[in-house]
Design a protein around this motif. Sequence first.
Motif, PDB file in Angstrom:
ATOM      1  N   MET A  58       0.817  -1.218   0.000  1.00 49.21           N
ATOM      2  CA  MET A  58       0.000   0.000   0.000  1.00 49.21           C
ATOM      3  C   MET A  58       0.849   1.265   0.000  1.00 49.21           C
ATOM      4  O   MET A  58       0.425   2.303  -0.474  1.00 49.21           O
ATOM      5  CB  MET A  58      -0.959   0.005   1.205  1.00 49.21           C
ATOM      6  N   TYR A  90       4.326   0.253  -5.651  1.00 47.65           N
ATOM      7  CA  TYR A  90       2.984   0.769  -5.454  1.00 47.65           C
ATOM      8  C   TYR A  90       2.433   1.248  -6.802  1.00 47.65           C
ATOM      9  O   TYR A  90       3.172   1.829  -7.599  1.00 47.65           O
ATOM     10  CB  TYR A  90       3.090   1.947  -4.473  1.00 47.65           C
ATOM     11  N   ILE A  91       1.167   0.959  -7.049  1.00 53.08           N
ATOM     12  CA  ILE A  91       0.475   1.529  -8.214  1.00 53.08           C
ATOM     13  C   ILE A  91      -0.255   2.762  -7.694  1.00 53.08           C
ATOM     14  O   ILE A  91      -1.167   2.634  -6.884  1.00 53.08           O
ATOM     15  CB  ILE A  91      -0.534   0.527  -8.812  1.00 53.08           C
ATOM     16  N   PRO A  92       0.153   3.953  -8.118  1.00 48.22           N
ATOM     17  CA  PRO A  92      -0.388   5.153  -7.476  1.00 48.22           C
ATOM     18  C   PRO A  92      -1.881   5.337  -7.726  1.00 48.22           C
ATOM     19  O   PRO A  92      -2.368   5.118  -8.833  1.00 48.22           O
ATOM     20  CB  PRO A  92       0.421   6.289  -8.100  1.00 48.22           C
ATOM     21  N   GLU A  97     -10.198   1.725  -2.003  1.00 51.65           N
ATOM     22  CA  GLU A  97      -9.175   1.395  -1.005  1.00 51.65           C
ATOM     23  C   GLU A  97      -8.031   0.607  -1.603  1.00 51.65           C
ATOM     24  O   GLU A  97      -6.918   0.608  -1.085  1.00 51.65           O
ATOM     25  CB  GLU A  97      -9.806   0.538   0.096  1.00 51.65           C
ATOM     26  N   SER A  98      -8.329  -0.140  -2.647  1.00 54.81           N
ATOM     27  CA  SER A  98      -7.306  -0.991  -3.246  1.00 54.81           C
ATOM     28  C   SER A  98      -7.770  -1.390  -4.636  1.00 54.81           C
ATOM     29  O   SER A  98      -8.903  -1.111  -5.031  1.00 54.81           O
ATOM     30  CB  SER A  98      -7.110  -2.253  -2.404  1.00 54.81           C
ATOM     31  N   GLU A 112     -17.856   0.223   5.438  1.00 53.20           N
ATOM     32  CA  GLU A 112     -17.353   1.351   4.664  1.00 53.20           C
ATOM     33  C   GLU A 112     -18.489   2.323   4.334  1.00 53.20           C
ATOM     34  O   GLU A 112     -18.340   3.534   4.441  1.00 53.20           O
ATOM     35  CB  GLU A 112     -16.683   0.830   3.390  1.00 53.20           C
ATOM     36  N   ARG A 116     -14.369  -0.445  -9.847  1.00 53.15           N
ATOM     37  CA  ARG A 116     -13.321  -0.309  -8.827  1.00 53.15           C
ATOM     38  C   ARG A 116     -12.057   0.306  -9.434  1.00 53.15           C
ATOM     39  O   ARG A 116     -11.393   1.142  -8.804  1.00 53.15           O
ATOM     40  CB  ARG A 116     -13.033  -1.704  -8.264  1.00 53.15           C
ATOM     41  N   TRP A 137     -10.258   3.855  -8.476  1.00 56.71           N
ATOM     42  CA  TRP A 137      -8.844   3.974  -8.099  1.00 56.71           C
ATOM     43  C   TRP A 137      -8.136   5.049  -8.914  1.00 56.71           C
ATOM     44  O   TRP A 137      -7.366   5.862  -8.393  1.00 56.71           O
ATOM     45  CB  TRP A 137      -8.148   2.627  -8.287  1.00 56.71           C
ATOM     46  N   PHE A 138      -8.411   5.028 -10.218  1.00 56.07           N
ATOM     47  CA  PHE A 138      -7.662   5.907 -11.119  1.00 56.07           C
ATOM     48  C   PHE A 138      -8.355   7.261 -11.348  1.00 56.07           C
ATOM     49  O   PHE A 138      -7.952   8.010 -12.237  1.00 56.07           O
ATOM     50  CB  PHE A 138      -7.396   5.207 -12.452  1.00 56.07           C
ATOM     51  N   MET A 189     -16.489  -3.243  -4.692  1.00 57.91           N
ATOM     52  CA  MET A 189     -15.886  -2.893  -3.394  1.00 57.91           C
ATOM     53  C   MET A 189     -16.199  -1.448  -2.999  1.00 57.91           C
ATOM     54  O   MET A 189     -15.319  -0.710  -2.547  1.00 57.91           O
ATOM     55  CB  MET A 189     -14.371  -3.097  -3.452  1.00 57.91           C
ATOM     56  N   ARG A 208     -19.735   5.572  -5.596  1.00 54.42           N
ATOM     57  CA  ARG A 208     -18.854   6.721  -5.830  1.00 54.42           C
ATOM     58  C   ARG A 208     -18.657   7.053  -7.311  1.00 54.42           C
ATOM     59  O   ARG A 208     -18.395   8.200  -7.659  1.00 54.42           O
ATOM     60  CB  ARG A 208     -17.482   6.468  -5.188  1.00 54.42           C
ATOM     61  N   PHE A 224      -1.934  11.432 -15.460  1.00 54.00           N
ATOM     62  CA  PHE A 224      -2.511  11.863 -14.169  1.00 54.00           C
ATOM     63  C   PHE A 224      -3.010  13.297 -14.254  1.00 54.00           C
ATOM     64  O   PHE A 224      -2.441  14.131 -14.928  1.00 54.00           O
ATOM     65  CB  PHE A 224      -1.414  11.761 -13.096  1.00 54.00           C
TER      66      PHE A 224
END
Lengths: 251, 251
Positions: free
Chosen positions: A185, A224-226, A234-235, B35, B126, B130-131, B155, B160, B251
């Motif tokens: 993480m 880590y994968i940003p 969360e992951s 969560e 998911r 994350w991205f 998850m 969101r 990014f």
Amino acid sequence: MLSQNQSKHIRSLHLKKFREAEQLFLVEGDKMVSELLSGNGGTVTQLYAEQGWLDRNKSLLSMLKIPVFEVTASELEKISTMVTPNQVLAVVQMPQFSPNLTLPGRRTCFYLDGIQDPGNLGTILRIADWFGIPAVYCSEDSADFYNPKVVQSSMGAIVRVPGWRISLEELVQQNPGLPILGAVMEGENALENRLLPSVGILVIGNEGKGIRPHNESLLTHRIYIPRHPNGGAESLNAAVAAGILSAFIPF
Amino acid sequence: MLSQNQSKHIRSLHLKKFREAEQLFLVEGDKMVSELLSGNGGTVTQLYAEQGWLDRNKSLLSMLKIPVFEVTASELEKISTMVTPNQVLAVVQMPQFSPNLTLPGRRTCFYLDGIQDPGNLGTILRIADWFGIPAVYCSEDSADFYNPKVVQSSMGAIVRVPGWRISLEELVQQNPGLPILGAVMEGENALENRLLPSVGILVIGNEGKGIRPHNESLLTHRIYIPRHPNGGAESLNAAVAAGILSAFIPF
């Protein structure tokens, strides 16, 4: 026609202990069985299929010397591991990869630390098969390679990518001096910094708990994968993380 | 205690038509419900949980004004969508994202063309979460966003990341001039050439059939995740491909 003995035998292969005793496993569905038969690895010892499938594959089957049994849809349902069986079921010999604990192919390999979900394990084998990753090692408590859900989600990779159960400690002893990277993480940005080496061990942790402390202590690089600043997750899913990191292993 | 009416109501939410009529869906399991309750999006309208879970979450629950019903393990099994229910089930309001057909967030969004597998759809949500991918659009024939398996594999992303059903044609009309990239079997090397734009539409095709011809004709860029020369797999899993490409969006 399906005999009681055949039905009992195939159903026994739904269970790990009988698969291991007989070194046989099951592959199901038109697409995967056709791929197997077309010679892309794997040895089929018996075929159970519905009439329509047998008709469509007559010429292929006539060239092969495999015992073929015609079954009805309801007979197939009795022996299938799937909720919705798909025309054909093959009994297949486990591939005999030559034991290899020193990393083959001079290319980074996966080490899976407690991957529990059979879909994830199968998907990771498929990723390895796409990216030319020559072996997938895993801890004793990971899912069974020949679990029917692993086989299905591997999409044929199960007969092409060697998988071994071994402790990370032993794998590291067999391969002294190699970089051991772990997706954690908090680590270095693996993507921007292009941290993935050509040859090394890439450790992917358990779906919920990540890499266990003892194995984490063996890592030489924490990567880590940003997550994007606007991201909320969360992951990442373990197989998705494995796929992303694989895309950064130098060709 | 679970009344017959409650049990019937919750079981009706296993089905899409009742979920849509009531704008409610189900979230299960300790991790995801915790969560949700900790305020990370989503509005819980009712909670059904085993005594042990209620005891462990007493202080959190006392701060919230949610109707809570204690159920036994066997009652939970009757209303659960899971093979192995996990302590708690929440009835949740569908999030009301403001309709947005022009790409939000000035960032590349997904368009899913006939993604059928609920696990893949949830995993892609998911990945988006994350991205920081601000929306997931999909064709009418894709899996339902609120299918219990989508919810579980997302998850928490389901509350969101906004998801919309729309044709690619209409999405393109609403966003003229944007690059439309599609992952196809033969295209430009998306990784080496860094083809992913900051703002655009990234089309992911159906698990077996890829992008349908009409949508393929709308692409402005055909891209590809290169297979290693030693690779044997025919394709990558759709969610894994989405994950890999996402990692290359600036990014």
